[in-house]
Design an enzyme around this catalytic site. Structure first.
Site, PDB file in Angstrom:
ATOM      1  N   ASP A 137       0.789  -1.232   0.000  1.00  0.00           N
ATOM      2  CA  ASP A 137       0.000   0.000   0.000  1.00  0.00           C
ATOM      3  C   ASP A 137       0.822   1.284   0.000  1.00  0.00           C
ATOM      4  O   ASP A 137       0.780   2.034  -0.957  1.00  0.00           O
ATOM      5  CB  ASP A 137      -0.982  -0.006   1.184  1.00  0.00           C
ATOM      6  CG  ASP A 137      -1.896   1.197   1.188  1.00  0.00           C
ATOM      7  OD1 ASP A 137      -2.484   1.466   0.126  1.00  0.00           O
ATOM      8  OD2 ASP A 137      -2.021   1.867   2.222  1.00  0.00           O
ATOM      9  N   ASN A 158     -15.187  -0.745 -10.553  1.00  0.00           N
ATOM     10  CA  ASN A 158     -15.013   0.196  -9.438  1.00  0.00           C
ATOM     11  C   ASN A 158     -13.533   0.408  -9.139  1.00  0.00           C
ATOM     12  O   ASN A 158     -13.193   0.998  -8.115  1.00  0.00           O
ATOM     13  CB  ASN A 158     -15.756  -0.290  -8.186  1.00  0.00           C
ATOM     14  CG  ASN A 158     -15.258  -1.639  -7.693  1.00  0.00           C
ATOM     15  OD1 ASN A 158     -14.213  -2.136  -8.136  1.00  0.00           O
ATOM     16  ND2 ASN A 158     -15.991  -2.252  -6.782  1.00  0.00           N
ATOM     17  N   CYS A 201     -22.863   4.163  -6.239  1.00  0.00           N
ATOM     18  CA  CYS A 201     -22.055   5.132  -5.480  1.00  0.00           C
ATOM     19  C   CYS A 201     -22.889   6.378  -5.172  1.00  0.00           C
ATOM     20  O   CYS A 201     -23.311   7.096  -6.085  1.00  0.00           O
ATOM     21  CB  CYS A 201     -20.800   5.533  -6.272  1.00  0.00           C
ATOM     22  SG  CYS A 201     -19.833   6.774  -5.369  1.00  0.00           S
TER      23      CYS A 201
END
Ligand code: B12
Length: 403
Positions: A137, A158, A201
């Site tokens: 990350d 997404n 969303c």
């Protein structure tokens, strides 16, 4: 060339759930897309996410000059939600990845152990030292592009990497190494014509397939944004106080994974390519909801957290990233959206918090909830408030009910 079977077996023994290998060639498509997104303003709000960063993160040899291969790893964080409560007091929602311990702290030591093992393995098999760089990350590496090319999963619309079996409920990590390893193939799978995530969303942060507008994403607004949440987006955030899973929750691939892994784990068989069969799925202990953090905490008590209590409560949790002022800001927005007058006394106290960010959002929440007590609290606060931004928030809050 080294045997990748032994490397993959070792990854599983460390607790990674899936592992694939790709070359260390540059990620040219990812670099082009990242530059486009930055130019379009879609990465605004993340000052560290620059073109210069992409020039490094998409070129493994800029990170390790002798790079030849990348070991792409995934660790599943799909766990049950045992702390779901039916209660008459307002509750918030925390995204699944933050229900338990911070994945950076869980995965990093395993990567370090993996690198040590790889070094030993290379020495014993080839008489050579392994050079490695480890990423999870926060490092300058394009985690999803690596996972896609290695065949760990495919790009969902997404933008999350979806896998067969785990859906997108997995963290990605990688080891860049100088060792020559036989690469795996990318998967042929795609989302087909499904666009359910784009429509789900609430803030319209997914305007087109594979394109996320960071500035509208609730995950960004609740975790990364340091300042005020744009007023027009606040009502769309519901009771989400840290991260957002809406575009993942509605995904059919994820829903299928949840049913299989959580409800009928005995039916799960391994999906790796080394012939290993897992017949039962055990969610990683570290990622399970951990009291007193949980997945849906009561909101009103959170407003009285001191700095010290915040640090203590979220010490091992990813939530510490939001800092106390960010979390309390989010809690105020959630309380405003829930609209329960029970929150008025706590929000009135928050109107006098040391942090202007908290005072401003408490004002908004009081304006949203309305009622005499809220209006009186706002009027009194306006008399003594000396921060210009907070004064504007209070005036806006008063106009919400007066207008
Ligand atoms: C910055 C970042 C964020 C930012 C910005 C998101 C963004 N636009 O990238 C914010 C804070 C909003 C965020 C949110 C989340 N994040 Co985040 N984030 C990152 C980070 C650090 C960088 C991502 C990046 O490079 N973005 C740049 C953009 C341009 O890349 P991209 O969105 O991946 O776009 C790719 C695709 O769209 C594809 N593409 C483009 N066009 C097309 C067209 C076609 C046809 C196809 C097939 C593909 C394709 O190519 C692009 C480049 O690779 C990574 C860790 C890392 N070091 O990589 C984690 C990471 C992506 N995040 C992760 C997670 C878990 C999340 C959240 C789910 C957390 C949450 N629950 O709130 C949300 C998901 C939001 C979402 N829908 O993406 C995981 C994703 C795991 C997975 N299974 O994919 C990662 C990999 C961290 C990790 N190591 O596990 N995140």
């Amino acid at each position: 060339m080294l045997q990748t079977t032994a490397i993959k077996e070792y990854a599983y023994s460390l607790g990674f759930d899936t592992v694939r290998i790709t070359t260390a060639e540059a990620f040219v498509d990812a670099e082009r897309v990242i530059k486009e997104r930055i130019a379009q303003g879609l990465m605004d709000g993340l000052p560290w996410f620059t073109v210069e960063r992409a020039a490094v993160s998409c070129h493994p040899d800029a990170l390790l000059p002798t790079a030849q291969s990348i070991i792409a790893l995934g660790m599943v964080y799909l766990t049950e939600q045992p702390d779901e409560t039916e209660s008459s007091t307002p509750h918030g929602r925390i995204s699944r990845y933050a229900w338990g311990d911070d994945y950076h702290e869980t995965i990093k030591p395993r990567l370090q152990q993996f690198a040590m093992w790889l070094n030993e393995y290379a020495r014993s098999e080839m008489g050579e030292q392994a050079a490695t760089r480890l990423f999870v990350d926060t490092g300058r590496m394009v985690d999803r592009a690596v996972a896609q090319r290695a065949g760990l999963g495919w790009y969902g619309k997404n933008t999350n990497i979806l896998t067969r079996g785990w859906g997108s409920w997995l963290f990605l990590a990688e080891i860049v190494t100088n060792l020559p390893l036989a690469p795996d193939e990318p998967l042929k799978a795609t989302c087909g014509s499904c666009e359910i995530c784009l429509h789900a969303c609430p803030t319209r942060a997914l305007p087109r397939p594979y394109e996320l507008d960071n500035t509208r994403c609730i995950s960004f607004l609740t975790i990364e944004l340091r300042g005020s949440i744009p007023v027009e987006l606040r009502p769309l955030m519901g009771n989400l106080i840290f991260g957002c899973d809406i575009c993942q929750e509605v995904c059919h691939v994820n829903q299928l994974s949840e049913r299989r892994l959580l409800q009928r784990p005995e039916t799960v068989i391994a999906l790796d390519n080394i012939g290993k069969r897992k017949t039962a799925f055990q969610p990683h202990q570290e990622f399970r909801p951990r009291p007193p953090v949980g997945s849906c905490p009561e909101l009103i008590p959170l407003l009285s957290l001191t700095e010290e209590a915040f640090r203590e409560r979220f010490r091992r949790s990813p939530i510490k990233r939001a800092k106390r002022r960010g979390l309390l800001r989010n809690v105020c927005v959630a309380l405003g959206n829930i609209g329960d007058p029970q929150a008025v006394p706590a929000l009135t106290r928050a109107l006098h918090d040391d942090e202007p960010l908290v005072r401003g959002h408490a004002a908004w929440a009081l304006g949203k909830i309305g009622g005499e007590a809220s209006i009186q609290a706002l009027q009194e606060a306006l008399q003594i408030e000396n921060d210009g931004e907070v004064c504007k928030e209070i005036q806006y809050a008063l106009s919400m009910k007066n207008g």
